[in-house]
Design an enzyme around this catalytic site. Structure first.
Site, mmCIF file in Angstrom:
data_model
loop_
_atom_site.group_PDB
_atom_site.id
_atom_site.type_symbol
_atom_site.label_atom_id
_atom_site.label_comp_id
_atom_site.label_asym_id
_atom_site.label_seq_id
_atom_site.Cartn_x
_atom_site.Cartn_y
_atom_site.Cartn_z
ATOM 1 N N GLN A 1 21.231 -4.920 -62.734
ATOM 2 C CA GLN A 1 20.471 -4.349 -64.018
ATOM 3 C C GLN A 1 19.298 -3.363 -63.212
ATOM 4 O O GLN A 1 18.879 -3.852 -62.106
ATOM 5 C CB GLN A 1 19.698 -5.513 -64.592
ATOM 6 C CG GLN A 1 18.408 -5.105 -65.555
ATOM 7 C CD GLN A 1 17.667 -6.250 -65.902
ATOM 8 O OE1 GLN A 1 17.917 -7.569 -65.535
ATOM 9 N NE2 GLN A 1 17.402 -6.185 -67.233
ATOM 10 N N TYR B 1 16.590 -1.684 -63.765
ATOM 11 C CA TYR B 1 15.161 -1.385 -64.277
ATOM 12 C C TYR B 1 14.156 -1.015 -63.216
ATOM 13 O O TYR B 1 13.620 -0.018 -63.218
ATOM 14 C CB TYR B 1 14.719 -2.415 -65.113
ATOM 15 C CG TYR B 1 15.475 -2.722 -66.544
ATOM 16 C CD1 TYR B 1 16.848 -2.077 -66.827
ATOM 17 C CD2 TYR B 1 14.843 -3.380 -67.429
ATOM 18 C CE1 TYR B 1 17.273 -2.149 -68.247
ATOM 19 C CE2 TYR B 1 15.593 -3.590 -68.848
ATOM 20 C CZ TYR B 1 16.673 -3.012 -68.979
ATOM 21 O OH TYR B 1 17.334 -3.206 -70.321
ATOM 22 N N SER C 1 19.211 -7.414 -58.319
ATOM 23 C CA SER C 1 20.066 -8.625 -57.945
ATOM 24 C C SER C 1 21.610 -8.295 -58.121
ATOM 25 O O SER C 1 22.015 -7.419 -58.962
ATOM 26 C CB SER C 1 19.642 -9.608 -59.185
ATOM 27 O OG SER C 1 18.335 -9.856 -59.049
ATOM 28 N N GLU D 1 17.453 -11.866 -72.816
ATOM 29 C CA GLU D 1 17.568 -12.714 -71.356
ATOM 30 C C GLU D 1 17.170 -14.208 -71.648
ATOM 31 O O GLU D 1 17.552 -14.849 -70.869
ATOM 32 C CB GLU D 1 16.270 -12.170 -70.550
ATOM 33 C CG GLU D 1 16.478 -10.858 -69.765
ATOM 34 C CD GLU D 1 15.856 -10.666 -68.654
ATOM 35 O OE1 GLU D 1 15.374 -11.632 -67.959
ATOM 36 O OE2 GLU D 1 15.609 -9.577 -68.208
ATOM 37 N N GLU E 1 1.412 -13.222 -65.696
ATOM 38 C CA GLU E 1 0.305 -12.439 -66.313
ATOM 39 C C GLU E 1 0.895 -11.673 -67.450
ATOM 40 O O GLU E 1 0.070 -11.476 -68.595
ATOM 41 C CB GLU E 1 -0.194 -11.622 -65.124
ATOM 42 C CG GLU E 1 -0.976 -12.193 -63.849
ATOM 43 C CD GLU E 1 -0.022 -12.914 -63.107
ATOM 44 O OE1 GLU E 1 1.137 -12.546 -63.083
ATOM 45 O OE2 GLU E 1 -0.722 -13.653 -61.935
HETATM 46 C C1 LIG Z 1 14.552 -12.898 -57.921
HETATM 47 C C2 LIG Z 1 14.133 -11.563 -58.577
HETATM 48 C C3 LIG Z 1 15.102 -11.013 -59.430
HETATM 49 C C4 LIG Z 1 15.057 -9.670 -59.691
HETATM 50 N N1 LIG Z 1 15.991 -9.048 -60.487
HETATM 51 C C5 LIG Z 1 15.824 -7.777 -60.885
HETATM 52 C C6 LIG Z 1 17.094 -7.242 -61.323
HETATM 53 O O1 LIG Z 1 18.356 -7.451 -61.179
HETATM 54 N N2 LIG Z 1 16.757 -5.732 -61.859
HETATM 55 C C7 LIG Z 1 15.716 -5.344 -61.884
HETATM 56 O O2 LIG Z 1 15.395 -4.269 -62.594
HETATM 57 N N3 LIG Z 1 14.491 -6.057 -61.730
HETATM 58 C C8 LIG Z 1 14.602 -7.099 -60.944
HETATM 59 N N4 LIG Z 1 13.533 -8.152 -60.450
HETATM 60 C C9 LIG Z 1 12.318 -7.155 -60.780
HETATM 61 C C10 LIG Z 1 11.287 -7.798 -61.536
HETATM 62 O O3 LIG Z 1 11.609 -7.514 -62.842
HETATM 63 C C11 LIG Z 1 9.843 -7.429 -61.156
HETATM 64 O O4 LIG Z 1 9.524 -8.174 -59.895
HETATM 65 C C12 LIG Z 1 8.767 -7.885 -61.967
HETATM 66 O O5 LIG Z 1 8.924 -6.977 -63.477
HETATM 67 C C13 LIG Z 1 7.430 -7.429 -61.651
HETATM 68 O O6 LIG Z 1 7.129 -6.182 -61.140
HETATM 69 P P1 LIG Z 1 6.885 -5.919 -59.732
HETATM 70 O O7 LIG Z 1 7.539 -6.735 -58.700
HETATM 71 O O8 LIG Z 1 7.120 -4.660 -59.526
HETATM 72 O O9 LIG Z 1 5.203 -6.447 -60.014
HETATM 73 P P2 LIG Z 1 4.115 -5.647 -60.259
HETATM 74 O O10 LIG Z 1 4.416 -5.217 -61.968
HETATM 75 O O11 LIG Z 1 3.585 -4.376 -59.406
HETATM 76 O O12 LIG Z 1 2.994 -6.889 -60.513
HETATM 77 C C14 LIG Z 1 2.265 -7.324 -59.316
HETATM 78 C C15 LIG Z 1 1.465 -8.298 -59.745
HETATM 79 O O13 LIG Z 1 0.589 -7.819 -60.767
HETATM 80 C C16 LIG Z 1 0.462 -8.388 -62.018
HETATM 81 N N5 LIG Z 1 0.141 -7.345 -63.019
HETATM 82 C C17 LIG Z 1 0.953 -6.281 -63.360
HETATM 83 N N6 LIG Z 1 0.427 -5.694 -64.438
HETATM 84 C C18 LIG Z 1 -0.343 -6.368 -64.873
HETATM 85 C C19 LIG Z 1 -1.358 -6.442 -65.995
HETATM 86 N N7 LIG Z 1 -1.253 -5.291 -66.923
HETATM 87 N N8 LIG Z 1 -2.220 -7.439 -66.183
HETATM 88 C C20 LIG Z 1 -2.566 -8.333 -65.455
HETATM 89 N N9 LIG Z 1 -1.518 -8.584 -64.213
HETATM 90 C C21 LIG Z 1 -0.466 -7.535 -63.964
HETATM 91 C C22 LIG Z 1 1.819 -9.130 -62.049
HETATM 92 O O14 LIG Z 1 1.836 -10.252 -62.782
HETATM 93 C C23 LIG Z 1 1.943 -9.436 -60.347
HETATM 94 O O15 LIG Z 1 1.538 -10.723 -60.260
HETATM 95 C C24 LIG Z 1 13.744 -9.340 -60.071
HETATM 96 C C25 LIG Z 1 12.544 -9.873 -59.391
HETATM 97 C C26 LIG Z 1 12.695 -11.121 -58.876
HETATM 98 C C27 LIG Z 1 11.558 -11.619 -58.172
#
Ligand SMILES: Cc1cc2nc3c(=O)[nH]c(=O)nc-3n(C[C@H](O)[C@H](O)[C@H](O)COP(=O)(O)OP(=O)(O)OC[C@H]3O[C@@H](n4cnc5c(N)ncnc54)[C@H](O)[C@@H]3O)c2cc1C
Length: 409
Positions: free
Chosen positions: A151, A153, A186, A269, A390
């Site tokens: 995926q 995204y 992933s 999901e 969050e």
């Molecule tokens: C084990 C694992 C597997 C994954 N697998 C995939 C995959 O296969 N494909 C894929 O596309 N993605 C995958 N992801 C990514 C996952 O979808 C993202 O980590 C998730 O969407 C959070 O985005 P980010 O890591 O960029 O954090 P950010 O969006 O940068 O967030 C950082 C922190 O800020 C907080 N935050 C962000 N915006 C707000 C807001 N508006 N208000 C309050 N708090 C906020 C968040 O809650 C978080 O604590 C995976 C992640 C993990 C941990």
């Protein structure tokens, strides 16, 4: 662990749901449960017996090829894509039967499946939004576990804020040309295909002008770089697209309508696998109680109390999951995600308390962690992927409580 053959055995009894118990006694839920249990016991007694408990979040590296062979064995017997319609290669099983299958699967400690993204996310998306040609091209490969998916995204600047996607796709004659970077992808290192969100109209902002593309991974324009995690393993990756190509007709939904399709995938999901997941949680908790008994930690009244509370939390979570299964009422998915993620992360912390000071030391070189240390570290990710805590709380605040959106600077 041996290497099971990947040859597919003949299975004339491939399971397809029949509503009439006269046509197939497995229409009755109890008979179905017994049939699944017997099949799994039989299948896990032979060449696949070494796979019990293998794989899963944080442990996807375990016996991958053998688990792939196992999944193909399941497919041959008709146990993959149970809920898909029969005309798309599924078994057409009703929800109750799907739940039973996942419960029995977890109870048997059968290995973690390798094609979650294909079976639970992309397949249902193609059934809902894909063209007949796309369905015919891709669904059989998912059912038979011939083609694995990932995926695409998240990007470095687009995680919670998915509409900020910057990967670009430009039409060049009969093909889309894709440039950009995905992250946290992933299983990209084992995937044959990626379903991804890309900006196809650079003049549009945010969720407008995005398209949902199906892109082959094995081509010169795609580079996969593993990301090593706290657990010491690497199951997700950075993926770089540099002039990567895919056929012009491999857009799911209309060009520019990718946001709607991507949200459709996200809504899938939380499938019936949730109940199986909770049977898995129960196994983990039971194992932790067993560990506490062996180490003498049960003598500590505070730890005993925490273990009992964990059990109560599990019962409440399971009751909520059963009551809301299949519901798309506002906030239900967010409450479930918040509850199970916090519970599982708490279990990892509790495991470290049960282990005591020994939990701080690796079992061997290099960085050889035991299952509890891995659980503690990987369960930190539970409150992030699939929508962070969050984000879930914001959904509840705005869509359920009707609170005003915060003013963002
Ligand atoms: C084990 C694992 C597997 C994954 N697998 C995939 C995959 O296969 N494909 C894929 O596309 N993605 C995958 N992801 C990514 C996952 O979808 C993202 O980590 C998730 O969407 C959070 O985005 P980010 O890591 O960029 O954090 P950010 O969006 O940068 O967030 C950082 C922190 O800020 C907080 N935050 C962000 N915006 C707000 C807001 N508006 N208000 C309050 N708090 C906020 C968040 O809650 C978080 O604590 C995976 C992640 C993990 C941990």
């Amino acid at each position: 662990m041996g290497s099971p053959s990947t040859a597919l055995p003949e299975r004339p009894d491939r399971y397809v749901f029949q509503a009439d118990p006269g046509a197939d006694p497995r229409a009755d839920p109890d008979r179905f449960r017994a049939a699944v249990r017997d099949w799994l016991a039989d299948a896990l007694a032979g060449e696949f017996s070494g796979l019990r408990g293998a794989g899963g979040p944080g442990r996807e590296h375990e016996a991958f090829d053998e688990r792939l062979a196992w999944d193909r064995h399941l497919a041959e017997a008709g146990w993959t894509c149970l809920g898909w319609p029969v005309e798309h290669g599924g078994a057409g099983a009703p929800l109750a039967h799907q739940v039973i299958f996942h419960e029995e699967y977890a109870r048997a400690d059968a290995p973690a499946r390798v094609n979650h993204f294909g079976e639970e996310l992309l397949g249902p998306t193609l059934i809902a939004f894909g063209t007949p040609a796309q369905q015919q091209r891709f669904l059989p490969g998912i059912v038979a576990v011939r083609e694995l998916w990932c995926q695409g995204y998240s990007e470095p600047g687009a995680g919670s804020d998915l509409a900020a996607v910057r990967t670009r796709a430009t039409l060049d004659g009969e093909a889309w040309v894709i440039d950009g970077q995905k992250v946290w992808t992933s299983l990209a290192h084992v995937a044959h295909w990626c379903f991804l969100l890309a900006r196809t109209d650079p003049d549009q902002q945010r969720h407008r002008g995005l398209s949902y593309l199906l892109v082959p991974m094995h081509q010169p324009g795609v580079e996969v770089r593993p990301i090593r995690q706290l657990t010491g393993t690497a199951e997700f990756n950075e993926v770089f697209f540099t002039g990567a190509r895919t056929d012009a007709d491999l857009v799911v939904g209309a060009v520019g309508d990718g946001w709607r399709v991507a949200l459709g995938t996200l809504a899938m999901e939380r499938g019936v696998a949730t109940l199986g997941q909770q049977v898995g949680f129960r196994r983990e908790l039971d194992a932790l109680v067993g560990l506490a008994r062996r180490t003498g930690a049960l003598a500590d009244p505070v730890l005993r109390d925490k273990l009992v509370r964990a059990r109560i939390g599990l019962e409440v979570m399971q009751a909520h999951a059963r009551r809301t299964l299949g519901s798309d009422a506002p906030g239900v998915a967010s409450v479930s995600k918040l509850v199970w993620a916090a519970w599982h992360r708490g279990l990892g912390e509790l495991a470290m308390e049960v282990l005591g000071a020994g939990s701080l030391v690796a079992q061997g070189e290099p960085y050889d962690l035991d299952r509890w240390q891995r659980l503690f570290l990987f369960s930190r990710a539970d409150t992030i992927y699939g929508g962070s805590d969050e984000v879930q709380r914001t959904i509840l605040a705005e869509r359920v409580l009707g609170l005003p959106r915060p003013v963002r600077p």
